[in-house]
Motif scaffolding. Structure first.
Motif, PDB file in Angstrom:
ATOM      1  N   ARG A  74       0.594  -1.169  -0.120  1.00 15.50           N
ATOM      2  CA  ARG A  74       0.064   0.133  -0.069  1.00 15.50           C
ATOM      3  C   ARG A  74       1.108   1.212  -0.072  1.00 15.50           C
ATOM      4  NH1 ARG A  74      -2.055   2.209   5.491  1.00 15.50           N
ATOM      5  NH2 ARG A  74      -0.441   1.315   6.874  1.00 15.50           N
ATOM      6  N   GLU A  75       0.287   2.298  -0.811  1.00 18.24           N
ATOM      7  CA  GLU A  75       1.012   3.485  -0.703  1.00 18.24           C
ATOM      8  C   GLU A  75       2.476   3.547  -1.388  1.00 18.24           C
ATOM      9  OE1 GLU A  75      -1.190   5.920  -0.208  1.00 18.24           O
ATOM     10  OE2 GLU A  75      -2.466   4.589   0.753  1.00 18.24           O
ATOM     11  N   THR A  76       2.583   2.675  -2.370  1.00 17.15           N
ATOM     12  CA  THR A  76       3.581   2.579  -3.118  1.00 17.15           C
ATOM     13  C   THR A  76       3.174   2.830  -4.688  1.00 17.15           C
ATOM     14  OG1 THR A  76       4.908   0.975  -1.552  1.00 17.15           O
ATOM     15  CG2 THR A  76       5.514   1.031  -4.066  1.00 17.15           C
ATOM     16  N   TYR A  77       3.914   3.652  -5.264  1.00 14.15           N
ATOM     17  CA  TYR A  77       3.588   4.199  -6.809  1.00 14.15           C
ATOM     18  C   TYR A  77       4.540   4.307  -7.641  1.00 14.15           C
ATOM     19  CZ  TYR A  77      -0.397   5.798  -3.728  1.00 14.15           C
ATOM     20  OH  TYR A  77      -1.864   5.842  -2.996  1.00 14.15           O
ATOM     21  N   ALA A  78       4.046   3.937  -8.974  1.00 10.37           N
ATOM     22  CA  ALA A  78       5.019   4.286 -10.121  1.00 10.37           C
ATOM     23  C   ALA A  78       4.884   5.958 -10.042  1.00 10.37           C
ATOM     24  CB  ALA A  78       4.552   3.612 -11.139  1.00 10.37           C
ATOM     25  N   ILE A  79       6.078   6.528 -10.382  1.00 18.10           N
ATOM     26  CA  ILE A  79       6.108   7.758 -10.737  1.00 18.10           C
ATOM     27  C   ILE A  79       6.047   7.769 -12.234  1.00 18.10           C
ATOM     28  CG2 ILE A  79       7.396  10.211 -10.790  1.00 18.10           C
ATOM     29  CD1 ILE A  79       8.750   9.013  -8.058  1.00 18.10           C
ATOM     30  N   VAL A  80       5.082   8.519 -12.927  1.00 19.49           N
ATOM     31  CA  VAL A  80       4.762   8.507 -14.341  1.00 19.49           C
ATOM     32  C   VAL A  80       4.580   9.760 -14.789  1.00 19.49           C
ATOM     33  CG1 VAL A  80       3.164   7.593 -16.091  1.00 19.49           C
ATOM     34  CG2 VAL A  80       3.290   6.352 -14.024  1.00 19.49           C
ATOM     35  N   LYS A  81       5.522   9.878 -16.094  1.00 17.89           N
ATOM     36  CA  LYS A  81       5.790  11.249 -16.790  1.00 17.89           C
ATOM     37  C   LYS A  81       5.488  10.735 -18.025  1.00 17.89           C
ATOM     38  CE  LYS A  81       7.699  15.242 -17.788  1.00 17.89           C
ATOM     39  NZ  LYS A  81       6.653  16.172 -17.952  1.00 17.89           N
ATOM     40  N   ASP A  82       4.367  11.378 -18.831  1.00 17.56           N
ATOM     41  CA  ASP A  82       4.028  11.346 -20.058  1.00 17.56           C
ATOM     42  C   ASP A  82       3.862   9.757 -20.358  1.00 17.56           C
ATOM     43  OD1 ASP A  82       4.479  13.911 -20.900  1.00 17.56           O
ATOM     44  OD2 ASP A  82       6.546  13.527 -21.256  1.00 17.56           O
ATOM     45  N   SER A  83       2.865   9.069 -19.577  1.00 13.79           N
ATOM     46  CA  SER A  83       2.740   7.646 -19.514  1.00 13.79           C
ATOM     47  C   SER A  83       3.653   6.623 -19.388  1.00 13.79           C
ATOM     48  CB  SER A  83       1.573   7.569 -20.767  1.00 13.79           C
ATOM     49  OG  SER A  83       1.932   7.951 -22.017  1.00 13.79           O
ATOM     50  N   HIS A  84       4.810   7.006 -18.810  1.00 14.71           N
ATOM     51  CA  HIS A  84       5.990   6.242 -18.749  1.00 14.71           C
ATOM     52  C   HIS A  84       6.535   6.266 -17.543  1.00 14.71           C
ATOM     53  CE1 HIS A  84       9.162   3.843 -20.467  1.00 14.71           C
ATOM     54  NE2 HIS A  84      10.185   4.619 -19.723  1.00 14.71           N
ATOM     55  N   PRO A  85       6.656   4.921 -16.690  1.00 13.84           N
ATOM     56  CA  PRO A  85       7.171   5.279 -15.376  1.00 13.84           C
ATOM     57  C   PRO A  85       8.626   5.662 -15.556  1.00 13.84           C
ATOM     58  CG  PRO A  85       6.149   3.034 -15.882  1.00 13.84           C
ATOM     59  CD  PRO A  85       6.491   3.723 -17.075  1.00 13.84           C
ATOM     60  N   ILE A  86       8.915   6.617 -14.512  1.00 14.40           N
ATOM     61  CA  ILE A  86      10.547   7.251 -14.518  1.00 14.40           C
ATOM     62  C   ILE A  86      10.954   6.977 -13.095  1.00 14.40           C
ATOM     63  CG2 ILE A  86       9.976   8.758 -16.203  1.00 14.40           C
ATOM     64  CD1 ILE A  86       9.860  10.913 -13.714  1.00 14.40           C
ATOM     65  N   GLY A  87      10.045   6.325 -12.219  1.00 10.25           N
ATOM     66  CA  GLY A  87      10.659   5.901 -10.769  1.00 10.25           C
ATOM     67  C   GLY A  87       9.701   5.461  -9.993  1.00 10.25           C
ATOM     68  N   CYS A  88      10.011   5.500  -8.398  1.00 10.18           N
ATOM     69  CA  CYS A  88       8.993   5.223  -7.672  1.00 10.18           C
ATOM     70  C   CYS A  88       9.084   6.104  -6.271  1.00 10.18           C
ATOM     71  CB  CYS A  88       9.540   3.773  -7.222  1.00 10.18           C
ATOM     72  SG  CYS A  88       8.459   2.707  -6.203  1.00 10.18           S
ATOM     73  N   VAL A  89       7.672   6.068  -5.681  1.00 14.44           N
ATOM     74  CA  VAL A  89       7.770   6.625  -4.448  1.00 14.44           C
ATOM     75  C   VAL A  89       6.627   5.947  -3.672  1.00 14.44           C
ATOM     76  CG1 VAL A  89       5.858   8.312  -5.115  1.00 14.44           C
ATOM     77  CG2 VAL A  89       7.421   8.874  -3.224  1.00 14.44           C
ATOM     78  N   GLY A  90       7.114   5.888  -2.276  1.00 10.97           N
ATOM     79  CA  GLY A  90       6.289   5.060  -1.376  1.00 10.97           C
ATOM     80  C   GLY A  90       6.386   5.450   0.018  1.00 10.97           C
ATOM     81  N   LEU A  91       5.320   5.117   0.735  1.00 10.40           N
ATOM     82  CA  LEU A  91       5.363   5.099   2.193  1.00 10.40           C
ATOM     83  C   LEU A  91       5.447   3.692   2.772  1.00 10.40           C
ATOM     84  CD1 LEU A  91       2.778   7.845   2.913  1.00 10.40           C
ATOM     85  CD2 LEU A  91       5.199   8.223   3.134  1.00 10.40           C
ATOM     86  N   LEU A  92       6.243   3.636   3.858  1.00 10.81           N
ATOM     87  CA  LEU A  92       6.277   2.310   4.463  1.00 10.81           C
ATOM     88  C   LEU A  92       5.867   2.358   5.930  1.00 10.81           C
ATOM     89  CD1 LEU A  92      10.021   1.055   2.971  1.00 10.81           C
ATOM     90  CD2 LEU A  92       7.847   0.573   2.220  1.00 10.81           C
ATOM     91  N   PHE A  93       5.250   1.517   6.066  1.00 14.48           N
ATOM     92  CA  PHE A  93       4.578   1.234   7.608  1.00 14.48           C
ATOM     93  C   PHE A  93       5.025   0.191   8.458  1.00 14.48           C
ATOM     94  CE2 PHE A  93       1.922   3.603   4.670  1.00 14.48           C
ATOM     95  CZ  PHE A  93       1.529   4.826   5.367  1.00 14.48           C
ATOM     96  N   GLY A  94       5.070   0.408   9.829  1.00 12.88           N
ATOM     97  CA  GLY A  94       5.243  -0.753  10.652  1.00 12.88           C
ATOM     98  C   GLY A  94       6.544  -1.751  10.203  1.00 12.88           C
TER      99      GLY A  94
END
Length: 169
Positions: free
Chosen positions: A56-76
């Motif tokens: 949960r709360e882990t996302y593809a960072i998408v620019k112009d419909s292409h993944p360019i990285g990842c961002v997320g929150l980790l819990f517990g």
């Protein structure tokens, strides 16, 4: 859940992203500084999408419909360190060809806003390797403050120093 910022879309990773992820994550300048080994195959990237990036709360960072990285929150237990109740750990990485354009900041800012407004998070922690000045700058721009230096162990069981930072609501 999809989040949007001025230039980016944050969306869940899809199995169809495996090849794009591999092209970004095979670069030895990306994974090791973020704490993981460079990807060795599209199949490995697919496995990461179905395990690590499916949290949960882990996302593809998408620019112009292409993944360019990842961002997320980790819990517990998913976090790299124990931060306590009401806390999350921010993590992010950007493909090398997209460095220096503010994408890590922009994506992290959108997720932090959601964490504080919708997820009942009171404190967000993040850590970076001492030598990773790019990550330090991102966190400082986001308003994080120095917490402490720590020792950690990487995927090769090698010890390294990192700086922990905190952002409170």
């Amino acid at each position: 859940m999809i989040l949007k910022s001025e230039r980016l879309i944050l969306r869940p990773w899809k199995e169809s992203d495996a090849e794009a992820l591999y092209e970004l994550a095979k670069n030895p300048k990306i994974g090791p500084v973020a704490g993981w080994p460079p990807h060795k195959s599209v199949e490995e990237s697919l496995n990461i999408i179905n395990t690590v990036f499916s949290k949960r709360e882990t996302y593809a960072i998408v620019k112009d419909s292409h993944p360019i990285g990842c961002v997320g929150l980790l819990f517990g237990d998913d976090a790299n360190h124990e931060w306590g109740e009401g806390s999350a750990e921010l993590g992010y990485w950007i493909g090398e060809e997209y460095w220096g354009k503010g994408y890590a900041f922009e994506a992290s800012q959108a997720l932090i806003k959601k964490a504080f407004s919708e997820l009942n998070v009171k404190r967000i922690f993040a850590s970076y390797r001492i030598e990773n000045t790019q990550s330090k700058r991102v966190l400082e721009k986001l308003g994080f403050e120095y917490l402490r230096e720590m020792k950690n162990t990487n995927y090769l069981n090698e010890e390294f120093r990192e700086t922990a930072m905190i952002l409170e609501y």
